[in-house]
Design an enzyme around this catalytic site. Structure first.
Site, PDB file in Angstrom:
ATOM      1  N   ARG A  58      65.311  -1.133  69.057  1.00 43.78           N
ATOM      2  CA  ARG A  58      64.037  -1.281  68.340  1.00 43.78           C
ATOM      3  C   ARG A  58      63.457   0.088  67.983  1.00 43.78           C
ATOM      4  O   ARG A  58      62.798   0.262  66.970  1.00 43.78           O
ATOM      5  CB  ARG A  58      63.033  -2.099  69.149  1.00 43.78           C
ATOM      6  CG  ARG A  58      61.872  -2.547  68.276  1.00 43.78           C
ATOM      7  CD  ARG A  58      60.692  -3.209  68.986  1.00 43.78           C
ATOM      8  NE  ARG A  58      61.037  -4.175  69.969  1.00 43.78           N
ATOM      9  CZ  ARG A  58      60.907  -3.979  71.294  1.00 43.78           C
ATOM     10  NH1 ARG A  58      60.454  -2.833  71.759  1.00 43.78           N
ATOM     11  NH2 ARG A  58      61.227  -4.926  72.140  1.00 43.78           N
ATOM     12  N   TYR A 111      52.930  -5.090  42.837  1.00 38.77           N
ATOM     13  CA  TYR A 111      53.854  -6.135  43.297  1.00 38.77           C
ATOM     14  C   TYR A 111      53.055  -7.237  43.984  1.00 38.77           C
ATOM     15  O   TYR A 111      52.228  -6.964  44.853  1.00 38.77           O
ATOM     16  CB  TYR A 111      54.873  -5.514  44.257  1.00 38.77           C
ATOM     17  CG  TYR A 111      55.811  -6.534  44.837  1.00 38.77           C
ATOM     18  CD1 TYR A 111      56.726  -7.192  44.022  1.00 38.77           C
ATOM     19  CD2 TYR A 111      55.786  -6.840  46.184  1.00 38.77           C
ATOM     20  CE1 TYR A 111      57.586  -8.144  44.554  1.00 38.77           C
ATOM     21  CE2 TYR A 111      56.641  -7.783  46.723  1.00 38.77           C
ATOM     22  CZ  TYR A 111      57.538  -8.432  45.887  1.00 38.77           C
ATOM     23  OH  TYR A 111      58.383  -9.373  46.413  1.00 38.77           O
ATOM     24  N   ASP A 185      54.924   3.037  45.307  1.00 37.47           N
ATOM     25  CA  ASP A 185      56.068   2.123  45.377  1.00 37.47           C
ATOM     26  C   ASP A 185      57.018   2.522  44.251  1.00 37.47           C
ATOM     27  O   ASP A 185      56.708   2.351  43.073  1.00 37.47           O
ATOM     28  CB  ASP A 185      55.566   0.680  45.212  1.00 37.47           C
ATOM     29  CG  ASP A 185      56.682  -0.354  45.365  1.00 37.47           C
ATOM     30  OD1 ASP A 185      57.855  -0.001  45.138  1.00 37.47           O
ATOM     31  OD2 ASP A 185      56.361  -1.510  45.703  1.00 37.47           O
ATOM     32  N   LYS A 210      66.644  -4.089  46.227  1.00 37.89           N
ATOM     33  CA  LYS A 210      66.839  -4.066  44.789  1.00 37.89           C
ATOM     34  C   LYS A 210      67.956  -3.082  44.413  1.00 37.89           C
ATOM     35  O   LYS A 210      69.098  -3.346  44.687  1.00 37.89           O
ATOM     36  CB  LYS A 210      65.513  -3.744  44.100  1.00 37.89           C
ATOM     37  CG  LYS A 210      64.317  -4.544  44.665  1.00 37.89           C
ATOM     38  CD  LYS A 210      64.395  -6.036  44.419  1.00 37.89           C
ATOM     39  CE  LYS A 210      63.380  -6.863  45.196  1.00 37.89           C
ATOM     40  NZ  LYS A 210      61.988  -6.456  45.047  1.00 37.89           N
TER      41      LYS A 210
HETATM   42  C1  LIG Z   1      60.795  -6.710  45.772  1.00 40.35           C
HETATM   43  C2  LIG Z   1      59.717  -5.697  45.777  1.00 40.35           C
HETATM   44  C3  LIG Z   1      59.020  -5.396  46.952  1.00 40.35           C
HETATM   45  C4  LIG Z   1      59.249  -6.143  48.263  1.00 40.35           C
HETATM   46  O1  LIG Z   1      60.524  -5.931  48.781  1.00 40.35           O
HETATM   47  P1  LIG Z   1      61.297  -6.999  49.708  1.00 40.35           P
HETATM   48  O2  LIG Z   1      62.549  -6.286  50.034  1.00 40.35           O
HETATM   49  O3  LIG Z   1      61.502  -8.235  48.864  1.00 40.35           O
HETATM   50  O4  LIG Z   1      60.419  -7.275  50.876  1.00 40.35           O
HETATM   51  C5  LIG Z   1      58.064  -4.402  46.900  1.00 40.35           C
HETATM   52  N1  LIG Z   1      57.774  -3.742  45.758  1.00 40.35           N
HETATM   53  C6  LIG Z   1      58.424  -4.024  44.607  1.00 40.35           C
HETATM   54  C7  LIG Z   1      58.065  -3.257  43.378  1.00 40.35           C
HETATM   55  C8  LIG Z   1      59.415  -5.003  44.568  1.00 40.35           C
HETATM   56  O5  LIG Z   1      60.036  -5.273  43.418  1.00 40.35           O
END
Ligand SMILES: *Cc1c(COP(=O)(O)O)cnc(C)c1O
Length: 391
Positions: A58, A111, A185, A210
């Site tokens: 952890r 998001y 982000d 992604k």
């Molecule tokens: C998908 C996404 C997230 C969240 O990510 P997860 O891996 O699905 O928890 C955050 N910010 C953006 C811009 C995203 O496209």
């Protein structure tokens, strides 16, 4: 293996080479080419003080280190990145850096689940959320004027799915004047196209689900900073909340990241070409992609980014010439090659009408179709869109 074993650092290499070369074992006779898959919840730690060597998963495992080194090098951070169980795990850790009762100024088209999280924390009295239109410089400047020490400016550029572009350098400087922390982000752009830390942002967060992992087969996130104190707070949050990923997924995500430069480059080319064809098509009501001269943020994107990303937002016209929710739903129901699914950044192209999600901001047009353009041959992608118009 750890960064100290690498014979080079990220600034010696172009990003395209770094994603291939980073995080590999040192070149010793007989050593494996790839980082090992580490599957162990606990580690031999007899007589070792806490934090010196891995003891319990952890708090840390060598399984995370190659990917944390790769991400940190791409973002040009001086501290290793911190992996999380999902993008939301990383976003949550970063959002919790705001002081108790502090204000978070964020794009109104951030998001969707980030907005849901911030609203939930607001309802608990943990923070105050103030949403702004980041494409409106004056409104954003006014919101930043109201920040003070320990508050937070949250940025996303391009936003998902409205693709608004904001000026990371100018907004970070303004927020720092007020003593606020700046988080960005960087999921949509990826550090191959945009490096927010170099523009003054304090913490970058990613959904590695992604473009990094790139194959729609796992969830993972990361937070990156060059500030050792912020990195420590982020890591403590991960440990205390148990928001950790596992050795196998860390290996898969690293494997995906090896081809990231090729995938992102191809997907961006495909997206720009499809955006161009859609814009020229009379069956289309409107198209948004930062590569288009018609995009209000095109010039800023061209300055701030080295690629325009591979998300396209658009809407088809119905029989009466206007765009609508039903026309877009019908369009999505007719695709064959494109996968009607959420998420983005996989090798396969996906399509969805974004407002089908209940937590999507209502200022996102009902008819908006989001394309996540993959790495297929662009003419095949186009032919499928072409037949989906029907008629
Ligand atoms: C998908 C996404 C997230 C969240 O990510 P997860 O891996 O699905 O928890 C955050 N910010 C953006 C811009 C995203 O496209």
């Amino acid at each position: 293996m750890t960064s100290s074993e690498s014979p080079f650092n990220s600034t010696d290499l172009t990003p395209a080479t770094w994603v291939v070369a980073a995080g590999r074992p040192a070149h010793e006779q007989g050593s494996p080419v790839n980082a090992s898959v580490v599957m162990s919840s606990t580690f031999v730690s007899q007589g070792v003080p806490d934090g010196v060597a891995p003891a319990y998963m952890r708090a840390g495992t060598p399984a995370w280190e190659p990917l944390e080194e790769l991400i940190s090098g791409l973002e040009r951070a001086s501290e290793p990145a911190t992996l999380f169980a999902s993008g939301m795990g990383a976003l949550s850790a970063a959002l919790h850096l705001v002081r108790v009762g502090g204000t978070v100024v964020a794009p109104k088209h951030s998001y969707n689940t980030m907005l849901s999280l911030a609203e939930s924390l607001e309802a608990q009295g943990r923070l105050r959320l103030e949403c702004v239109d980041v494409a409106d410089d004056e409104a954003t400047a006014r919101a930043i004027e109201g920040l003070s020490t320990g508050d937070m400016l949250w940025l996303e550029t391009p936003t998902n799915p409205m693709l608004e572009i904001c000026d990371l350098r100018a907004l970070s400087a303004a927020a720092h004047e007020r003593g606020a922390l700046v988080v960005a982000d960087n999921t949509l752009a990826t550090p191959l196209a945009q490096r927010p830390l170099e523009l003054g942002v304090d913490v970058v967060v990613h959904s590695l689900t992604k473009y990094f992992a790139g194959h729609s087969d796992l969830l993972m996130g990361a937070a990156v900073t060059s500030d050792p104190e912020l990195q420590q707070r982020i890591r403590t949050h991960r440990t205390l909340h148990g928001a950790i990923t596992n050795g196998w997924d860390a290996y898969l995500a690293l494997r995906g990241a090896r081809t990231m430069s090729l995938r992102v480059e191809r997907a961006q080319e495909n997206a720009a070409e499809l955006a161009r064809r859609l814009e020229a098509d009379p069956r289309v009501a409107w198209v948004r992609h930062p590569s288009l001269a018609s995009h209000p943020g095109h010039e800023l994107a061209a300055r701030q980014m080295t690629g325009f990303g591979s998300i396209v937002a658009w809407a088809p016209r119905g029989d009466d010439g206007t765009a609508s929710r039903t026309t877009s739903d019908t369009f999505v129901s007719r695709v064959r090659l494109w996968t009607p699914a959420t998420s983005l950044g996989g090798v396969e192209s996906t399509i969805e009408r974004r407002r089908r999600h209940g937590n999507e901001p209502t200022s996102v047009p009902e008819e908006l179709i989001r394309l996540s353009v993959g790495v297929e041959e662009v003419d095949d992608l186009w032919r499928d869109l072409d037949q989906a118009f029907g008629g």
